[in-house]
Scaffold this motif. Structure first.
Motif, PDB file in Angstrom:
ATOM      1  N   VAL A   1       0.850  -1.180   0.000  1.00 38.43           N
ATOM      2  CA  VAL A   1       0.000   0.000   0.000  1.00 38.43           C
ATOM      3  C   VAL A   1       0.893   1.241   0.000  1.00 38.43           C
ATOM      4  O   VAL A   1       1.907   1.270   0.703  1.00 38.43           O
ATOM      5  CB  VAL A   1      -0.933  -0.009   1.240  1.00 38.43           C
ATOM      6  N   PRO A   2       0.570   2.247  -0.818  1.00 40.20           N
ATOM      7  CA  PRO A   2       1.412   3.448  -0.834  1.00 40.20           C
ATOM      8  C   PRO A   2       1.548   4.087   0.546  1.00 40.20           C
ATOM      9  O   PRO A   2       2.646   4.391   1.000  1.00 40.20           O
ATOM     10  CB  PRO A   2       0.680   4.375  -1.815  1.00 40.20           C
ATOM     11  N   LEU A   3       0.416   4.287   1.210  1.00 34.66           N
ATOM     12  CA  LEU A   3       0.377   4.880   2.549  1.00 34.66           C
ATOM     13  C   LEU A   3      -0.748   4.206   3.328  1.00 34.66           C
ATOM     14  O   LEU A   3      -1.740   3.771   2.746  1.00 34.66           O
ATOM     15  CB  LEU A   3       0.122   6.391   2.473  1.00 34.66           C
ATOM     16  N   ILE A   4      -0.615   4.158   4.638  1.00 31.54           N
ATOM     17  CA  ILE A   4      -1.635   3.513   5.455  1.00 31.54           C
ATOM     18  C   ILE A   4      -2.697   4.493   5.936  1.00 31.54           C
ATOM     19  O   ILE A   4      -3.888   4.185   5.954  1.00 31.54           O
ATOM     20  CB  ILE A   4      -0.986   2.830   6.680  1.00 31.54           C
ATOM     21  N   TYR A   5      -2.284   5.718   6.285  1.00 31.58           N
ATOM     22  CA  TYR A   5      -3.203   6.594   6.993  1.00 31.58           C
ATOM     23  C   TYR A   5      -4.278   7.272   6.154  1.00 31.58           C
ATOM     24  O   TYR A   5      -5.338   7.591   6.691  1.00 31.58           O
ATOM     25  CB  TYR A   5      -2.415   7.662   7.764  1.00 31.58           C
ATOM     26  N   PRO A   6      -4.122   7.552   4.847  1.00 31.49           N
ATOM     27  CA  PRO A   6      -5.265   8.164   4.157  1.00 31.49           C
ATOM     28  C   PRO A   6      -6.479   7.240   4.205  1.00 31.49           C
ATOM     29  O   PRO A   6      -6.356   6.025   4.058  1.00 31.49           O
ATOM     30  CB  PRO A   6      -4.756   8.329   2.713  1.00 31.49           C
ATOM     31  N   ALA A   7      -7.651   7.830   4.402  1.00 34.36           N
ATOM     32  CA  ALA A   7      -8.863   7.034   4.554  1.00 34.36           C
ATOM     33  C   ALA A   7      -9.131   6.165   3.336  1.00 34.36           C
ATOM     34  O   ALA A   7      -9.728   5.095   3.446  1.00 34.36           O
ATOM     35  CB  ALA A   7     -10.056   7.951   4.817  1.00 34.36           C
ATOM     36  N   TYR A   8      -8.685   6.606   2.168  1.00 31.64           N
ATOM     37  CA  TYR A   8      -8.930   5.834   0.946  1.00 31.64           C
ATOM     38  C   TYR A   8      -8.272   4.461   1.036  1.00 31.64           C
ATOM     39  O   TYR A   8      -8.911   3.432   0.832  1.00 31.64           O
ATOM     40  CB  TYR A   8      -8.394   6.598  -0.268  1.00 31.64           C
ATOM     41  N   PHE A   9      -6.972   4.442   1.335  1.00 31.59           N
ATOM     42  CA  PHE A   9      -6.261   3.167   1.405  1.00 31.59           C
ATOM     43  C   PHE A   9      -6.673   2.354   2.635  1.00 31.59           C
ATOM     44  O   PHE A   9      -6.772   1.134   2.579  1.00 31.59           O
ATOM     45  CB  PHE A   9      -4.752   3.400   1.406  1.00 31.59           C
ATOM     46  N   SER A  10      -6.899   3.030   3.742  1.00 28.12           N
ATOM     47  CA  SER A  10      -7.264   2.296   4.955  1.00 28.12           C
ATOM     48  C   SER A  10      -8.619   1.624   4.807  1.00 28.12           C
ATOM     49  O   SER A  10      -8.872   0.574   5.409  1.00 28.12           O
ATOM     50  CB  SER A  10      -7.260   3.230   6.169  1.00 28.12           C
ATOM     51  N   GLY A  11      -9.501   2.204   3.983  1.00 28.84           N
ATOM     52  CA  GLY A  11     -10.798   1.580   3.740  1.00 28.84           C
ATOM     53  C   GLY A  11     -10.645   0.238   3.038  1.00 28.84           C
ATOM     54  O   GLY A  11     -11.268  -0.762   3.420  1.00 28.84           O
TER      55      GLY A  11
END
Length: 343
Positions: free
Chosen positions: A73-83
């Motif tokens: 995953v590029p980043l964990i914290y943005p809501a888009y990826f965490s969803g």
């Protein structure tokens, strides 16, 4: 060799005991035919002698599976990826599989390095918006590694399994909502040119304009990276036009929030003076004021679907398509309204 039977052996330990590479052990466990019979016999004997039915990890190894799945995953914290990550983690837990979480910061070389490490120690991987080209991913596939791409940035080879949302349909829903409200001067802030989502949503935008008999205006199209500050800057360009738009369709919710900020900086009210529609429906959409009308992507379901697809690949099941597109849905909130009579 039996002295290690009570421990939870890793593939690396199996390889050390058999005197072969980790990749060779992985090929044996996955039933690949590109292993010499003598080598296969040695690895199989090590597995058998060390009691791989004694625990969950062992049972997985005896069945040719480690029970580990890499998630890039590029980043964990943005809501888009965490969803998407939340949905994937739930689905993997239901299958008694474990995540090897690997943030890549969206860096190509880092992603390649992580995949190199995961190949051979995990059963397969979920890759969110990978930076590798389609050709690079095909080479990985040809090496026998199984993976599913979530929300691909660029077009993929047909052999690569993927899960995405119906971008064009979502854009069409957003545009028809604005057109039905009476807007005719509708701007679009896109994502980076060439991205699958950008081009698909652009097609939905164009199709809706055409169906309403409205000519495209290049001045009403601005490109932005999908973050708040760039979205605000893009909106400023549009709002400074001699004839500014009465509505803006934004590539994602972050850009839409930037649009709302830019409007406020100019003393414009949303939605009285400017209607704004986003895309994604992440948590921020219900926190911002006014709450954001947006297109909902089924992010958690995308994660769950990707796990299901990967599991079927690992079990070598037959299925009709490697490409799953999930429906999007417009969610109407407070950021859209009919244009002012004088507009």
């Amino acid at each position: 060799m039996g002295q290690m039977a009570s421990n939870r052996l890793t593939i690396r330990q199996i390889a050390d005991l058999a005197g072969v590479s980790i990749a060779t052990v992985s090929r044996v466990l996955n039933g690949r035919d590109d292993v010499a019979p003598e080598t296969r016999e040695v690895v199989t004997r090590v597995i058998r002698e060390n009691g791989y039915t004694a625990n969950r990890s062992a049972r997985g190894l005896s069945a040719g599976r480690t029970g580990l799945v890499g998630v890039l995953v590029p980043l964990i914290y943005p809501a888009y990826f965490s969803g998407m990550l939340a949905g994937a983690s739930e689905a993997l837990a239901e299958l008694d599989m474990q995540i090897v979480l690997s943030p890549t910061a969206g860096e190509h070389d880092r992603e390649v390095s992580v995949l190199d490490k995961l190949h051979g120690v995990t059963d397969g991987a979920l890759m969110m918006q990978p930076e590798e080209s389609s050709a690079e991913l095909v080479r990985l596939l040809d090496e026998g590694y199984r993976f599913v791409v979530l929300d691909p940035l660029m077009p993929l080879d047909q052999r690569i399994a993927s899960v995405s949302a119906a971008h064009t349909s979502g854009a069409d829903q957003a545009m028809r909502h604005l057109l039905d409200l009476g807007h005719r001067r509708i701007a679009q802030i896109t994502g980076p040119r060439g991205w699958v989502a950008t081009e698909d949503r652009r097609r939905g935008y164009y199709a809706a304009l055409a169906s309403a008999g409205i000519m495209r205006e290049l001045t009403l199209e601005v490109e932005s990276i999908p973050e708040i500050a760039p979205g605000r800057a893009a909106a400023e360009l549009l709002l400074d036009l001699a004839e500014p738009p009465t509505a803006i369709f934004a590539f994602n919710d972050n850009i839409a929030i930037g649009v709302i900020q830019a409007a406020r900086d100019r003393g414009l009210r949303v939605p009285e003076d400017l209607s704004v529609v986003g895309f994604d429906d992440v948590e921020h959409a219900t926190v911002v004021s006014p709450t954001l009308t947006t297109v909902r992507q089924p992010l958690a379901e995308m994660g769950r679907t990707a796990v299901s697809l990967l599991n079927r690949l690992l079990e070598r099941q037959r299925f009709e398509t490697l490409h799953v597109e999930l429906a999007t849905r417009l969610v109407v909130r407070e950021s859209t309204a009919a244009p002012r009579a004088s507009a």
